[in-house]
Design an enzyme around this catalytic site. Structure first.
Site, mmCIF file in Angstrom:
data_model
loop_
_atom_site.group_PDB
_atom_site.id
_atom_site.type_symbol
_atom_site.label_atom_id
_atom_site.label_comp_id
_atom_site.label_asym_id
_atom_site.label_seq_id
_atom_site.Cartn_x
_atom_site.Cartn_y
_atom_site.Cartn_z
ATOM 1 N N CYS A 85 0.803 -1.304 -0.100
ATOM 2 C CA CYS A 85 -0.103 -0.090 -0.078
ATOM 3 C C CYS A 85 0.895 1.332 -0.205
ATOM 4 O O CYS A 85 1.606 1.678 0.882
ATOM 5 C CB CYS A 85 -0.956 0.120 1.300
ATOM 6 S SG CYS A 85 -1.916 1.403 1.452
ATOM 7 N N CYS B 101 -5.516 5.720 -3.990
ATOM 8 C CA CYS B 101 -4.729 4.758 -3.843
ATOM 9 C C CYS B 101 -3.328 4.723 -4.358
ATOM 10 O O CYS B 101 -3.061 5.281 -5.586
ATOM 11 C CB CYS B 101 -5.260 3.522 -4.912
ATOM 12 S SG CYS B 101 -4.499 2.088 -4.766
#
Length: 263
Positions: free
Chosen positions: A74, A201
């Site tokens: 991430c 994201c």
């Protein structure tokens, strides 16, 4: 038992982060991570991270999706946990070296609230028909160009693509990109593990930027600015053959609040 946590966000991509250097919490507690990420019955977040000690590094980042499953890399989470490590006094200067599920990462503070994270090299991008592209930027991503981003039902279309036959087994994150002349490209992303659209994201923004760069549509030769729903991110890169190296994700980070939760 009470757990102290910190709530962070990076361009609207939000996380629960816990200092687990004492290893009191076991990483396989899927039900607990899912509960804490629940926006109605828990703290609420796109994901949860444990900061742990790791020999040879400043720390280790262990990341879980909102559904409680352990996730791939991430990018925004990596930037946020670096800021958290600085807050804990783990970092002695303006840089960090940490281990994540996809390997080693370096992070640099550009200023008090901006963190730049080095991503792994991307060797190639698939998608010769140009209707969509796939690549792995620490997490698998599908990137497609659209004319009007506001008209795209991201949750519905993203879920359909994520669960389509080629991607159903492992899942894939789905990115919709709008490019307009003389304007920053716009991005919306459906994330697997959250199973919904997120405001931003990090690995998806990197994926979108590299696809744009491969098509000669990046905002500059060595970087690409992208506007996600939750804010703007800058991706630095060096083109190398059919892939990219020296990839960095740069953007703002904010500690929203801290608290304690009973479990």
């Amino acid at each position: 038992m009470k757990i102290e946590f910190y709530k962070y966000e990076g361009t609207g991509n939000d996380f629960v982060i816990i200092d687990n250097r004492d290893k009191k919490l076991k990483a396989n507690n899927t039900a607990l991570w899912k509960k804490l990420c629940d926006r109605h019955f828990g703290i609420g977040a796109d994901g949860l991270m444990l900061l742990q000690d790791k020999k040879g590094y400043d720390f280790e980042m262990v990341y879980f999706n909102a559904d409680g499953s352990e996730s791939s890399m991430c990018g925004n989470g990596g930037r946020c946990i670096t800021h958290f490590a600085k807050k804990l006094g783990i970092l002695k200067n303006k840089s960090a070296s940490f281990l994540a599920i996809d390997g080693e990462h370096e992070a640099i503070f550009m200023n008090k609230h901006t963190v730049k994270l080095k991503m792994n090299d991307v060797k190639s991008i698939s998608g010769d028909d140009k209707s969509f592209y796939t690549l792995n930027t620490g997490s698998p991503h599908y990137v497609t160009m659209v004319k009007d981003l506001l008209d795209i039902p991201v949750k519905e279309d993203g879920r359909a693509i994520r669960n389509s036959k080629p991607f159903k087994k492992e899942g894939i994150n789905v990115n919709f990109v709008q490019v307009s002349s003389n304007k920053i490209p716009l991005l919306r992303t459906y994330e697997r593990g959250v199973e919904d659209e997120t405001l931003s994201c990090g690995t998806g923004t990197v994926a979108a930027a590299l696809v744009l760069a491969s098509q000669g549509l990046a905002t500059a030769k060595d970087h690409c600015d992208i506007q996600a729903v939750g804010g703007k991110l800058r991706i630095w890169f060096t083109k190398k053959g059919s892939g990219f190296t020296n990839i960095w994700l740069e953007g703002p980070v904010k500690n929203v609040f801290k608290g304690k939760v009973s479990v």
